[in-house]
Design a protein around this motif. Structure first.
Motif, short mmCIF file in Angstrom:
data_model
loop_
_atom_site.label_atom_id
_atom_site.label_comp_id
_atom_site.label_asym_id
_atom_site.label_seq_id
_atom_site.Cartn_x
_atom_site.Cartn_y
_atom_site.Cartn_z
N LEU A 141 0.83 -1.21 0.00
CA LEU A 141 0.00 0.00 0.00
C LEU A 141 0.86 1.26 0.00
CD1 LEU A 141 -2.77 -1.03 2.54
CD2 LEU A 141 -3.07 -0.64 0.09
N SER A 145 0.28 3.24 -3.34
CA SER A 145 -0.68 4.31 -3.09
C SER A 145 -0.20 5.34 -2.09
CB SER A 145 -1.99 3.71 -2.56
OG SER A 145 -2.64 3.00 -3.56
N ALA A 146 1.06 5.29 -1.68
CA ALA A 146 1.58 6.22 -0.65
C ALA A 146 0.63 6.24 0.55
CB ALA A 146 1.76 7.61 -1.23
N GLN A 147 0.24 5.07 0.99
CA GLN A 147 -0.83 4.92 1.98
C GLN A 147 -0.24 4.38 3.28
OE1 GLN A 147 -4.21 3.70 -0.10
NE2 GLN A 147 -5.09 2.50 1.54
N ILE A 148 -0.52 5.05 4.40
CA ILE A 148 0.02 4.58 5.68
C ILE A 148 -1.11 4.46 6.71
CG2 ILE A 148 2.32 5.57 5.26
CD1 ILE A 148 1.60 7.75 7.33
N PRO A 149 -0.90 3.65 7.75
CA PRO A 149 -1.94 3.51 8.79
C PRO A 149 -2.27 4.89 9.38
CG PRO A 149 -0.25 1.84 9.08
CD PRO A 149 0.26 2.79 8.03
N ASP A 150 -3.58 5.13 9.65
CA ASP A 150 -3.97 6.45 10.14
C ASP A 150 -3.95 6.54 11.67
OD1 ASP A 150 -6.17 4.96 10.77
OD2 ASP A 150 -7.58 6.04 9.47
N MET B 1 -8.78 3.33 8.37
CA MET B 1 -7.69 2.41 8.70
C MET B 1 -6.36 2.90 8.12
SD MET B 1 -7.71 -1.74 8.48
CE MET B 1 -9.23 -1.88 7.74
N PHE B 2 -6.45 3.42 6.87
CA PHE B 2 -5.26 3.95 6.20
C PHE B 2 -5.53 5.35 5.69
CE2 PHE B 2 -4.27 -0.51 6.10
CZ PHE B 2 -2.89 -0.56 6.15
N ARG B 3 -4.49 6.13 5.57
CA ARG B 3 -4.65 7.44 4.93
C ARG B 3 -3.58 7.57 3.85
NH1 ARG B 3 -0.97 11.49 7.19
NH2 ARG B 3 0.21 10.53 8.90
N GLN B 4 -3.89 8.39 2.86
CA GLN B 4 -2.97 8.57 1.75
C GLN B 4 -2.16 9.84 1.97
OE1 GLN B 4 -4.91 8.59 -2.08
NE2 GLN B 4 -3.29 7.31 -2.91
N LEU B 5 -0.84 9.73 1.79
CA LEU B 5 0.02 10.91 1.89
C LEU B 5 -0.14 11.63 0.56
CD1 LEU B 5 3.07 8.93 3.24
CD2 LEU B 5 1.60 10.41 4.61
N ASP B 7 -0.01 13.96 -2.48
CA ASP B 7 0.91 14.85 -3.16
C ASP B 7 -0.01 15.82 -3.90
OD1 ASP B 7 2.94 15.93 -4.55
OD2 ASP B 7 3.77 14.05 -5.29
N GLY B 27 -2.75 4.69 -9.96
CA GLY B 27 -1.87 3.75 -9.27
C GLY B 27 -2.56 3.01 -8.14
N ASP B 28 -3.71 3.54 -7.67
CA ASP B 28 -4.46 2.86 -6.62
C ASP B 28 -5.04 1.56 -7.15
OD1 ASP B 28 -4.33 4.54 -4.42
OD2 ASP B 28 -6.10 5.71 -4.97
N ALA B 32 -6.90 -0.89 -2.30
CA ALA B 32 -6.33 0.24 -1.57
C ALA B 32 -7.41 1.27 -1.26
CB ALA B 32 -5.19 0.88 -2.37
N LEU B 35 -9.63 0.14 1.56
CA LEU B 35 -8.99 0.26 2.88
C LEU B 35 -8.94 1.71 3.39
CD1 LEU B 35 -6.14 -2.34 2.44
CD2 LEU B 35 -7.96 -2.44 4.14
N ARG B 36 -9.29 2.67 2.52
CA ARG B 36 -9.36 4.08 2.97
C ARG B 36 -10.79 4.52 3.21
NH1 ARG B 36 -5.75 5.29 -1.64
NH2 ARG B 36 -7.46 6.39 -2.67
#
Lengths: 461, 98
Positions: A141, A145-150, B1-5, B7, B27-28, B32, B35-36
């Protein structure tokens, strides 16, 4: 119908790409197919995508190397079909694949499987709850998707990957609730016998030590010798329970738990082809038997990369080149000795540290509690499998027939080793002797529409 | 659960999860995006109707199966999100209605 492609390479990770480039240099024209949308495999996944500088820096130099490798693969001019699933392989190499909703089948003289590895399934109570994933999944992820746990994340398990992921996550502002390190304590005795052999691989080991020191300086809870992990919750994970080395059991709130206990070769295709496999105690998995060119016990079927035994990306590239040279020789396109010597030297160097890594992070041995869901698809517990094992002394295939374990969509990719382990314990026999499920086509789900459109001999799209 | 950084330079588009618009970026994978997006699951299983979320993200666990543009049981971790894509999260057994 004839085709310009006599050779099929399955997988565009480090091994598949290196093999393709090597073949192109020898004047061969293989076809490369890959399940993913972009080349690079899991290790270099989405490596060529545009990135912010902070993400690029956090992912680190090993990941950045992928970009040049992918560029070289693309420049080789080798035919490449992304988004393509291999779902059946027959001897003489009639190969069945699907792309964009249409199936096609073609004959190849040689097939190189460079399908890599999967994370070892970590069956703990509650691992099917939403909010429990693998470390590898979280890293994918991050890459795609540049996605990290929140929220602060619990990481539980052992091996180099959690260390790398934690470094990447912290560099991007992510937070770690704690690392529940399940690595058994007192590894020195296991490592020592391999120390001398590992001198040539010391740069890999030093890198690991550097990661560990940097992580320890971050100050998040790092608990060693953790066991009896449980993910608890109703509709999703709400807390994690674990027992620390002092024997005390703890329960902490959790919104995301990432598990990892090493990786194992993808063996579904080689099992379906009835290749010989050997049990590896060191890596706790079956490994297809290969000769010095990576050819399996089936003539003309080759293996390269982690699918031939876990050794990492750089060893995978060397194995890819060696298999390419072996296939060239087999098809009568003599392989130049210097290329072979250099690939073998690279392989030796890149596998030198492996026995130490295997000894440091041995496969988990704790008993799987009865209430643990073992077969995620059919929702059968370890207790269900033990009960079925007592009905009649048989192998994994009997268990499958009794319970449907391994018959769901994953086809035993998540439960196979759990069943193997429980039967080996129940019957007091080795895991190698216990064996694995018989694997039958299709290796991946195929729709009726795809089958209806199947036209044998039709050229790859 | 997840967040996208995120850009700021990266474009975004909508996909529809059970009819509700969700933001996706090039790209997602569909997994993915799931999960957001609350409740962060892909489906309820056909066997015991328990909720499941994408688990392995590399095509080996099959827990991220969902219906994508009317195709059932798609491994959403292997499919890239595209503008306007319709994703339905299966609830239990697949019921065929005529």
């Amino acid at each position: 119908m004839t085709s310009q492609h006599d050779i099929l390479i399955v997988g565009a990770g480090p091994a598949g790409m290196a093999a393709a480039v090597q073949m192109a240099e020898l004047g061969l024209a293989p076809l490369v197919v890959d399940e993913q949308a972009l080349p690079g495999g899991q290790i270099w996944r989405a490596s060529e995508a545009a990135r912010s500088d902070s993400l690029r820096a956090a992912l680190g130099p090993d990941y950045a190397e992928g970009q040049a490798r992918i560029a070289r693969f693309r420049a080789s001019g080798v035919a490449y079909l992304p988004g393509t699933r291999l779902w059946h392989l027959e001897p003489g190499f009639q190969v069945f694949m699907s792309k964009e909703g249409a199936a096609f089948s073609r004959k190849y003289r040689a097939v190189l499987l460079a399908t890599g590895a999967q994370e070892r399934p970590v069956a703990i109570p509650g691992w099917t709850l939403p909010g429990v994933m693998t470390v590898g999944a979280a890293q994918i992820l991050l890459k795609t998707s540049a996605q990290i746990p929140d929220a602060p994340v619990w990481i539980a398990g052992s091996g180099p990957l959690p260390l790398l992921y934690m470094r990447q996550l912290l560099a991007l502002g992510g937070r770690i609730a704690g690392y529940l390190d399940t690595t058994p304590r007192g590894q020195a005795g296991r490592v020592l016998p391999h120390a001398l052999a590992a001198l040539r691989g010391r740069s890999d080991l030093l890198k690991g030590l550097k990661w560990m020191r940097a992580l320890q300086a971050e100050g998040f809870p790092w608990l060693r010798g953790v066991r009896d992990l449980r993910a608890l919750g109703q509709e999703r994970v709400e807390s994690i329970a674990y027992t620390t080395a002092d024997g005390v059991t703890h329960q902490k709130p959790a919104s995301l738990v990432l598990l990892h206990e090493g990786v194992v070769p993808s063996i579904h295709a080689t099992l379906a082809m009835n290749c010989d496999h050997d049990w590896s105690d060191a890596q706790g998995c079956f490994v297809p038997r290969t000769d010095e060119f990576g050819m399996t016990s089936v003539e003309g079927l080759y293996l390269a990369g982690d699918g031939a035994g876990i050794a990492g990306a750089l060893a995978a590239e060397a194995r890819g080149r060696i298999a390419a040279l072996g296939i060239a020789q087999r098809l009568g396109v003599g392989s130049p000795d210097p290329a072979l010597r250099s690939a073998r030297r690279a392989l030796d160097q890149r596998t030198a540290a492996r026995p130490v890594i295997d000894a440091l992070y041995p496969p988990p041995e704790a008993e799987i509690p009865d209430e643990t869901v073992l077969c995620r698809c059919e929702e059968l517990t370890a207790g269900d499998i033990r009960a079925a094992a007592k009905l009649h002394r048989g192998g994994p295939n009997q268990i499958k027939a009794y319970t449907r374990c391994g018959m769901g969509p994953c086809q035993g990719r998540q439960c196979g080793y759990g069943v193997n382990r429980i039967l080996s314990e129940e019957y007091g026999q080795s895991r190698g002797e216990t064996g694995f499920f018989r694997i039958r086509p299709p290796l991946k789900p195929v729709t009726l529409g795809e089958l209806a459109a199947l036209e044998e001999g039709r050229e790859a799209p | 659960m997840f967040r996208q950084l995120t850009d700021p330079g990266v474009s975004s588009f909508h996909v529809y999860i059970d009819g509700v618009a969700a933001i996706a970026r090039p790209g997602d994978t569909v997994a993915a995006v799931l999960l957001r997006t609350a409740p962060h699951i892909a489906r309820h299983t056909p066997v015991k109707e328990t909720p499941r979320a994408p688990f392995c993200l590399m095509g080996v666990c099959f827990d991220c199966l969902a219906t994508v543009d009317d195709e059932t049981s798609v491994q959403t971790c292997l499919v890239e999100a595209r503008p306007g894509m319709r994703i339905e999260r299966p609830r239990g057994k697949l019921r065929i209605t005529l």
